[in-house]
Write a protein that holds these residues in place. Structure first.
Motif, PDB file in Angstrom:
ATOM      1  N   THR A  91      -9.057 -17.191  -1.158  1.00  0.00           N
ATOM      2  CA  THR A  91      -8.571 -18.564  -1.125  1.00  0.00           C
ATOM      3  C   THR A  91      -7.500 -18.745  -2.199  1.00  0.00           C
ATOM      4  N   GLY A  92      -6.384 -19.337  -1.843  1.00  0.00           N
ATOM      5  CA  GLY A  92      -5.329 -19.632  -2.808  1.00  0.00           C
ATOM      6  C   GLY A  92      -3.972 -19.547  -2.140  1.00  0.00           C
ATOM      7  N   VAL A  93      -3.015 -20.301  -2.660  1.00  0.00           N
ATOM      8  CA  VAL A  93      -1.666 -20.304  -2.097  1.00  0.00           C
ATOM      9  C   VAL A  93      -1.007 -18.960  -2.405  1.00  0.00           C
ATOM     10  N   GLY A  94      -0.582 -18.267  -1.369  1.00  0.00           N
ATOM     11  CA  GLY A  94       0.074 -16.975  -1.539  1.00  0.00           C
ATOM     12  C   GLY A  94      -0.875 -15.813  -1.740  1.00  0.00           C
ATOM     13  N   TYR A  95      -2.184 -16.064  -1.784  1.00  0.00           N
ATOM     14  CA  TYR A  95      -3.158 -14.983  -1.924  1.00  0.00           C
ATOM     15  C   TYR A  95      -3.357 -14.362  -0.550  1.00  0.00           C
ATOM     16  N   ARG A  96      -3.228 -13.051  -0.471  1.00  0.00           N
ATOM     17  CA  ARG A  96      -3.453 -12.396   0.813  1.00  0.00           C
ATOM     18  C   ARG A  96      -3.817 -10.935   0.597  1.00  0.00           C
ATOM     19  N   ALA A  97      -4.398 -10.360   1.629  1.00  0.00           N
ATOM     20  CA  ALA A  97      -4.788  -8.956   1.599  1.00  0.00           C
ATOM     21  C   ALA A  97      -4.387  -8.318   2.912  1.00  0.00           C
ATOM     22  N   GLU A  98      -4.037  -7.046   2.833  1.00  0.00           N
ATOM     23  CA  GLU A  98      -3.588  -6.324   4.012  1.00  0.00           C
ATOM     24  C   GLU A  98      -4.081  -4.882   3.899  1.00  0.00           C
ATOM     25  N   VAL A  99      -4.641  -4.357   4.978  1.00  0.00           N
ATOM     26  CA  VAL A  99      -5.132  -2.983   4.991  1.00  0.00           C
ATOM     27  C   VAL A  99      -4.009  -2.077   5.474  1.00  0.00           C
ATOM     28  N   GLN A 100      -3.678  -1.069   4.653  1.00  0.00           N
ATOM     29  CA  GLN A 100      -2.645  -0.093   5.017  1.00  0.00           C
ATOM     30  C   GLN A 100      -3.253   1.296   4.895  1.00  0.00           C
ATOM     31  N   GLY A 101      -3.691   1.840   6.016  1.00  0.00           N
ATOM     32  CA  GLY A 101      -4.311   3.172   6.012  1.00  0.00           C
ATOM     33  C   GLY A 101      -5.631   3.139   5.266  1.00  0.00           C
ATOM     34  N   LYS A 102      -5.738   3.936   4.187  1.00  0.00           N
ATOM     35  CA  LYS A 102      -6.966   4.006   3.391  1.00  0.00           C
ATOM     36  C   LYS A 102      -6.870   3.163   2.125  1.00  0.00           C
ATOM     37  N   THR A 103      -5.956   2.173   2.107  1.00  0.00           N
ATOM     38  CA  THR A 103      -5.822   1.300   0.939  1.00  0.00           C
ATOM     39  C   THR A 103      -5.773  -0.163   1.370  1.00  0.00           C
ATOM     40  N   ILE A 104      -6.096  -1.047   0.418  1.00  0.00           N
ATOM     41  CA  ILE A 104      -5.947  -2.484   0.613  1.00  0.00           C
ATOM     42  C   ILE A 104      -4.886  -2.934  -0.383  1.00  0.00           C
ATOM     43  N   VAL A 105      -3.863  -3.622   0.109  1.00  0.00           N
ATOM     44  CA  VAL A 105      -2.822  -4.171  -0.753  1.00  0.00           C
ATOM     45  C   VAL A 105      -3.058  -5.670  -0.839  1.00  0.00           C
ATOM     46  N   MET A 106      -3.255  -6.177  -2.076  1.00  0.00           N
ATOM     47  CA  MET A 106      -3.600  -7.586  -2.255  1.00  0.00           C
ATOM     48  C   MET A 106      -2.633  -8.273  -3.212  1.00  0.00           C
ATOM     49  N   ASN A 107      -2.185  -9.465  -2.807  1.00  0.00           N
ATOM     50  CA  ASN A 107      -1.434 -10.354  -3.690  1.00  0.00           C
ATOM     51  C   ASN A 107      -2.399 -11.444  -4.117  1.00  0.00           C
ATOM     52  N   LEU A 108      -2.687 -11.502  -5.429  1.00  0.00           N
ATOM     53  CA  LEU A 108      -3.705 -12.425  -5.919  1.00  0.00           C
ATOM     54  C   LEU A 108      -3.169 -13.351  -7.009  1.00  0.00           C
ATOM     55  N   GLY A 109      -1.895 -13.682  -6.944  1.00  0.00           N
ATOM     56  CA  GLY A 109      -1.337 -14.627  -7.900  1.00  0.00           C
ATOM     57  C   GLY A 109      -0.835 -13.999  -9.177  1.00  0.00           C
ATOM     58  N   TYR A 110      -0.941 -12.699  -9.317  1.00  0.00           N
ATOM     59  CA  TYR A 110      -0.396 -12.009 -10.484  1.00  0.00           C
ATOM     60  C   TYR A 110       1.015 -11.529 -10.153  1.00  0.00           C
ATOM     61  N   SER A 111       1.745 -11.043 -11.162  1.00  0.00           N
ATOM     62  CA  SER A 111       3.109 -10.592 -10.915  1.00  0.00           C
ATOM     63  C   SER A 111       3.137  -9.309 -10.086  1.00  0.00           C
ATOM     64  N   ASN A 112       2.128  -8.470 -10.225  1.00  0.00           N
ATOM     65  CA  ASN A 112       2.042  -7.236  -9.442  1.00  0.00           C
ATOM     66  C   ASN A 112       0.941  -7.369  -8.400  1.00  0.00           C
ATOM     67  N   GLU A 113       1.076  -6.574  -7.334  1.00  0.00           N
ATOM     68  CA  GLU A 113       0.013  -6.578  -6.320  1.00  0.00           C
ATOM     69  C   GLU A 113      -0.999  -5.489  -6.654  1.00  0.00           C
ATOM     70  N   PHE A 114      -2.230  -5.723  -6.222  1.00  0.00           N
ATOM     71  CA  PHE A 114      -3.294  -4.747  -6.426  1.00  0.00           C
ATOM     72  C   PHE A 114      -3.331  -3.802  -5.239  1.00  0.00           C
ATOM     73  N   ILE A 115      -3.512  -2.514  -5.513  1.00  0.00           N
ATOM     74  CA  ILE A 115      -3.702  -1.521  -4.450  1.00  0.00           C
ATOM     75  C   ILE A 115      -5.073  -0.892  -4.699  1.00  0.00           C
ATOM     76  N   VAL A 116      -5.993  -1.106  -3.756  1.00  0.00           N
ATOM     77  CA  VAL A 116      -7.367  -0.618  -3.888  1.00  0.00           C
ATOM     78  C   VAL A 116      -7.586   0.468  -2.848  1.00  0.00           C
ATOM     79  N   ILE A 117      -8.082   1.617  -3.277  1.00  0.00           N
ATOM     80  CA  ILE A 117      -8.378   2.732  -2.363  1.00  0.00           C
ATOM     81  C   ILE A 117      -9.750   2.500  -1.749  1.00  0.00           C
ATOM     82  N   ILE A 118      -9.825   2.583  -0.424  1.00  0.00           N
ATOM     83  CA  ILE A 118     -11.087   2.388   0.293  1.00  0.00           C
ATOM     84  C   ILE A 118     -11.888   3.685   0.207  1.00  0.00           C
ATOM     85  N   PRO A 119     -13.139   3.629  -0.288  1.00  0.00           N
ATOM     86  CA  PRO A 119     -13.940   4.854  -0.398  1.00  0.00           C
ATOM     87  C   PRO A 119     -14.332   5.418   0.966  1.00  0.00           C
ATOM     88  N   GLU A 120     -14.732   6.679   0.946  1.00  0.00           N
ATOM     89  CA  GLU A 120     -15.165   7.382   2.158  1.00  0.00           C
ATOM     90  C   GLU A 120     -16.414   6.718   2.720  1.00  0.00           C
TER      91      GLU A 120
END
Length: 180
Positions: A91-120
């Motif tokens: 929840t939040g203006v401009g907050y979003r998440a997107e799954v790209q292959g085995k990673t999640i790319v998230m914009n959470l209101g910070y200057s950089n986006e988070f890239i989280v690796i999805i475990p096996e």
């Protein structure tokens, strides 16, 4: 004193096989296979399509392990038949998440986006409404990963922005009020 939960047998549904080896329980089902180490405080046996866990002796540690291992085996059986899933809401203006292959790319209101690796063994689905559905056969892995994702931007009480579980209720606070 025996565990109340430990006394209950674990029913084995059709299509699931449970094998008990030396210190290891293996559960195979339609969704996959899970293994669990079992210590010598409990005895595990399969009888008449049920798994029965009994304490090895009358010690306090054996009684504690009795309920623990019964529940771990039950979670494995449910995991290989139905699987587990948790839904996170972003929840939040401009907050979003997107799954790209085995990673999640998230914009959470910070200057950089988070890239989280999805475990096996875990699958993640992101939809347009800001929901992330994390699913897998191992209850512990699903819970741990969803907790780590939630920790990136926990919900705040004033505007409710952040990542929360779908079933979680955020206690809202009243912000500043203008004093005349």
């Amino acid at each position: 004193m025996a565990s109340k939960i430990g006394k209950l047998p674990v029913a084995i549904p059709a299509g699931v096989t449970v094998t008990v080896g030396e210190g290891l329980v293996t559960v195979k089902g339609p969704k996959g296979e899970l293994k669990q180490d079992v210590n010598n405080l409990v005895n595990v046996e399969v009888k008449n399509s049920e798994v029965i866990v009994t304490p090895a002796d009358e010690s306090k540690n054996a009684s504690a392990a009795h309920g623990l291992y019964r529940n771990l085996i039950h979670n494995m059986v449910v995991g290989v038949t139905n699987g587990y899933s948790k839904t996170l809401v972003i929840t939040g203006v401009g907050y979003r998440a997107e799954v790209q292959g085995k990673t999640i790319v998230m914009n959470l209101g910070y200057s950089n986006e988070f890239i989280v690796i999805i475990p096996e063994g875990i699958t993640v689905v992101a939809d347009k409404d800001g929901k992330l559905t994390i699913s897998g056969i191992d209850k512990q892995k699903v819970g741990e990963f969803s907790s780590q994702v939630r920790k990136l931007r926990g919900p705040e009480p004033y505007k409710g922005k952040g990542i929360r579980y779908e079933t979680e209720v955020i206690r809202r606070k009243v912000g500043k009020t203008g004093v005349k």
